[in-house]
Design a protein around this motif. Sequence first.
Motif, PDB file in Angstrom:
ATOM      1  N   GLY A 154      44.416  32.853  30.916  1.00 27.77           N
ATOM      2  CA  GLY A 154      45.712  32.114  31.001  1.00 27.77           C
ATOM      3  C   GLY A 154      45.952  32.009  32.229  1.00 27.77           C
ATOM      4  N   ASP A 155      47.161  32.246  32.798  1.00 26.60           N
ATOM      5  CA  ASP A 155      47.435  32.322  34.373  1.00 26.60           C
ATOM      6  C   ASP A 155      46.998  33.558  35.268  1.00 26.60           C
ATOM      7  OD1 ASP A 155      49.500  33.999  33.736  1.00 26.60           O
ATOM      8  OD2 ASP A 155      50.941  32.770  34.205  1.00 26.60           O
ATOM      9  N   ARG A 156      45.984  34.470  34.565  1.00 31.60           N
ATOM     10  CA  ARG A 156      45.743  35.691  35.371  1.00 31.60           C
ATOM     11  C   ARG A 156      44.711  35.346  36.541  1.00 31.60           C
ATOM     12  NH1 ARG A 156      43.523  38.881  30.353  1.00 31.60           N
ATOM     13  NH2 ARG A 156      43.409  40.509  31.763  1.00 31.60           N
ATOM     14  N   ILE A 157      44.037  34.492  36.729  1.00 32.44           N
ATOM     15  CA  ILE A 157      43.150  34.003  37.493  1.00 32.44           C
ATOM     16  C   ILE A 157      43.920  32.850  38.691  1.00 32.44           C
ATOM     17  CG2 ILE A 157      41.005  33.113  38.310  1.00 32.44           C
ATOM     18  CD1 ILE A 157      39.673  34.461  35.875  1.00 32.44           C
ATOM     19  N   GLU A 190      47.723  45.606  37.174  1.00 29.10           N
ATOM     20  CA  GLU A 190      47.818  45.601  38.574  1.00 29.10           C
ATOM     21  C   GLU A 190      47.042  43.974  39.065  1.00 29.10           C
ATOM     22  OE1 GLU A 190      46.691  50.327  38.816  1.00 29.10           O
ATOM     23  OE2 GLU A 190      44.936  48.905  39.035  1.00 29.10           O
ATOM     24  N   THR A 191      47.261  44.086  40.274  1.00 34.18           N
ATOM     25  CA  THR A 191      46.793  42.835  41.066  1.00 34.18           C
ATOM     26  C   THR A 191      45.533  43.130  41.902  1.00 34.18           C
ATOM     27  OG1 THR A 191      48.869  41.823  41.050  1.00 34.18           O
ATOM     28  CG2 THR A 191      47.472  41.035  42.662  1.00 34.18           C
ATOM     29  N   VAL A 192      44.649  42.312  41.774  1.00 33.77           N
ATOM     30  CA  VAL A 192      43.190  42.689  42.545  1.00 33.77           C
ATOM     31  C   VAL A 192      42.995  41.263  43.214  1.00 33.77           C
ATOM     32  CG1 VAL A 192      40.883  43.256  42.499  1.00 33.77           C
ATOM     33  CG2 VAL A 192      42.358  44.036  40.639  1.00 33.77           C
ATOM     34  N   SER A 234      37.279  42.781  36.307  1.00 32.78           N
ATOM     35  CA  SER A 234      38.871  43.186  36.308  1.00 32.78           C
ATOM     36  C   SER A 234      39.546  42.541  35.270  1.00 32.78           C
ATOM     37  CB  SER A 234      39.325  42.612  37.822  1.00 32.78           C
ATOM     38  OG  SER A 234      38.668  43.206  38.897  1.00 32.78           O
ATOM     39  N   ILE A 235      39.196  41.425  35.101  1.00 30.95           N
ATOM     40  CA  ILE A 235      40.050  40.767  33.720  1.00 30.95           C
ATOM     41  C   ILE A 235      39.757  41.568  32.506  1.00 30.95           C
ATOM     42  CG2 ILE A 235      40.213  38.725  32.258  1.00 30.95           C
ATOM     43  CD1 ILE A 235      41.658  38.477  35.012  1.00 30.95           C
ATOM     44  N   LEU A 236      38.483  41.942  32.302  1.00 32.59           N
ATOM     45  CA  LEU A 236      37.974  42.692  31.108  1.00 32.59           C
ATOM     46  C   LEU A 236      38.603  44.003  31.225  1.00 32.59           C
ATOM     47  CD1 LEU A 236      34.292  41.815  30.906  1.00 32.59           C
ATOM     48  CD2 LEU A 236      36.066  40.704  29.456  1.00 32.59           C
ATOM     49  N   ALA A 289      43.400  43.791  34.169  1.00 31.68           N
ATOM     50  CA  ALA A 289      44.265  43.254  35.432  1.00 31.68           C
ATOM     51  C   ALA A 289      45.056  42.279  35.167  1.00 31.68           C
ATOM     52  CB  ALA A 289      43.373  43.014  36.387  1.00 31.68           C
ATOM     53  N   SER A 290      46.354  42.570  35.446  1.00 31.82           N
ATOM     54  CA  SER A 290      47.048  41.086  35.069  1.00 31.82           C
ATOM     55  C   SER A 290      47.040  39.929  36.221  1.00 31.82           C
ATOM     56  CB  SER A 290      48.557  41.816  35.313  1.00 31.82           C
ATOM     57  OG  SER A 290      48.889  42.224  36.566  1.00 31.82           O
ATOM     58  N   ARG A 291      46.539  40.063  37.215  1.00 34.14           N
ATOM     59  CA  ARG A 291      46.435  38.999  38.175  1.00 34.14           C
ATOM     60  C   ARG A 291      45.009  39.437  39.332  1.00 34.14           C
ATOM     61  NH1 ARG A 291      50.549  38.217  43.101  1.00 34.14           N
ATOM     62  NH2 ARG A 291      50.160  35.789  43.494  1.00 34.14           N
TER      63      ARG A 291
END
Length: 254
Positions: free
Chosen positions: A63-66, A7-9, A26-28, A31-33
């Motif tokens: 990675g590039d998730r944030i 999911e994207t937040v 959210s990352i923990l 969440a993918s983005r």
Amino acid sequence: MATLAGETVVIIGGSSGIGYSLAILSILNQASRVIIASTNPQRLAIAAKQLAIDLKGRNVDVGDRIEAKVMDITQQQNEKQFFEEVGEIDHLVITAQSESLDLVQPLKGMDLEKIKSNDPFNRRFFSHACAIQAAKIKSHGSVTLSIGTVLVKPNPYWTILGALAGCIDGWTRALAVELAPIRVNVISPGLVKTERWDSMLEEQRNEMFKNAAEKLLVRHVAEPMEVAEAYLFVLKCKYVTGTRIEVDGGYRLA
């Protein structure tokens, strides 16, 4: 167990305080983005770097998730462009507080024409409305708004801020009906140790927190991460909508 996997937040106000803590959570929670947005590009850049450091300390490679994107929530065209660039999302969270503490003053002595010209209603309500209108939220997604405890336990001289909080609170339920099945909720935090109070002298700030802690039922003032847990809950729980969740340490009962 529910997660945010895939999911994207989007977190407007995500460069500091509760929004920053929610980005970590959210990352923990897979969440993918996660897109943090704020008006201050320098603060955003610092926040994005710090997020990567904080998460690495938890053995998470982001990675590039944030992503960090500049967005002025008070400018409708800026909001539209932001959401065009972002594309489809799962969750929109607004933790940013645009109203000024200058509004805390006695109604009888208030310069209402000056306040009207600064248009706090536009900055608070219409800015949120424009963001929700522009956002491309998936049907299983959610919107989470924020208000203060002034709604349920107003202090003297908080008349205007109380009215703004009441507006957002009532609007939450109306939006939940209109936007269904997209879920809409509002979180009402109490006093939190955020950067909002950095302009105070350290001694005064510590005294404020100490006095508040002595009165609260939980006997401490919240850290941002404690309150961010409530935001995470409404993102993950698919059976909650049209609800106000108070995270105030028992302030209303104290």
